[in-house]
Design a protein around this motif. Structure first.
Motif: not given
Lengths: 66, 285
Positions: B149-161
């Protein structure tokens, strides 16, 4: 340090920054980085020109410190 | 002719043929083979094994059998490349195990997977809680692909903008103390540059085991002599720091001066410098 010499120090730092940016732009083979370095260099050159005028003006104002 | 001579002769011949057959059958990893390809590989090996140690066997029969066991899988592979429906038939389809976070019990049963098997496969993918999974599918090769699920995916630079500087592959420019000219030319650099950079680090070229240059022409080296500490490249952080310092200085001047015109000039340039810093900041990290 007088204001004049402080501005002069800053002026030479700016010159060094300009040269470093130029060098990085020439060394990189990544198009985006090249463009960013070039753009930044152009801005820095404008700043440098303004500061140069200021340095000349200050040295006229405070000739005793030269 | 003694038997052992025949065995040697047959072995050499069959080894050569087997080598080329397996080469032509493709580069797929053993784990990627479907069951049919797997078995045909084993049969090919089996045929070779029987005919090498059996001096009385008819080698011609063996060769014909090998040809059949080679040609049929080869043809199947070729046709399945061209036709999707044939591919579905030969390689099988993937089976959805978890959809929208819900486990499909019927599909599990159909594939003969117990709950423990499913949990084990999930743990293989570093998932320990089945409810963390949005979607999971059993590939025809038998591996389970898991989309958390999205919240369990590793954080990427894209997520952080975050904006990141693009990165190209680094090139090795020195290996075992020898300069590699082609990668250097790819970076449009030359040996003079390399010597200068090494001089800056005060290391000699003979002492360099490996040197790599990144897309901005920064050189990192590893030396034979591990007791010598090599300085990290500081050019870019230094440049960024200098720019920040100048910007701060200009702000200071603008606060200190009483001359209105000069104040405006300092402010304007401090802003310009800030814009320049924003522009190159992520390229200098």
């Amino acid at each position: 340090m007088t204001v004049g010499s402080q501005v002069k120090t800053c002026f030479s730092s700016i010159k060094s920054v300009e040269a470093s940016l130029q060098m990085l732009a020439e060394k990189t083979y990544e198009q985006n980085s090249y463009q960013a370095f070039k753009d930044a260099e152009a801005i820095i050159t404008e700043v440098k020109n303004d500061l140069q005028k200021q340095v000349i003006m200050l040295s006229k104002e405070e000739p005793q410190y030269n | 002719m003694p038997d052992w001579v025949i065995v040697i002769g047959k072995s050499l011949l069959l080894i050569t043929i087997l080598f080329f057959l397996t080469k032509w059958l493709g580069k797929k990893q053993l784990s990627q083979l479907n069951i049919f390809e797997y078995i045909s590989g084993i049969v090919l090996g089996g045929i070779v094994a029987i005919h090498t140690i059996e001096p009385d066997s008819n080698i011609l029969n063996g060769l014909v059998a090998m040809a059949v066991w080679f040609l049929v899988p080869y043809a199947v592979e070729y046709i399945s490349l061209k036709s999707k429906s044939f591919r579905n038939f030969t390689e099988g389809k993937s089976t959805v195990f978890i959809q929208d976070g819900k486990i499909m019990e019927d599909n599990l049963k159909k594939e003969g997977y117990s709950t423990d098997d499913l949990l084990e496969k999930l743990r293989d993918n570093n998932v320990f809680l089945a409810s963390d999974v949005e979607f999971a599918v059993l590939e025809p090769s038998g591996t389970l692909s898991v989309l958390p699920k999205k919240e369990n995916q590793p954080l990427t630079a894209k997520d952080l903008g975050l904006k990141l500087a693009p990165q190209k592959e680094p090139q090795a420019v020195i290996m075992d103390g020898k300069v590699l000219l082609e990668p250097l030319a790819n970076l449009s650099l030359n040996t003079n540059w390399l010597e200068t950079e090494l001089d800056k680090m005060s290391v000699s070229i003979e002492n360099v085991f490996l040197a790599q240059a990144d897309n901005d022409g920064q050189l990192t080296v590893d030396l034979y002599d591990d007791k010598i500490a090599v300085a990290e490249p500081t050019e870019k952080p230094l440049l960024l720091a200098t720019m920040k310092k100048c910007q701060a200085d200009l702000e200071l001047f603008s606060l200190a001066t009483k001359n209105e015109e000069a104040k405006k000039m300092y402010e304007k340039n401090s802003k310009k410098l800030q814009a320049a810093i924003d522009l190159v900041q992520f390229h200098l990290k």
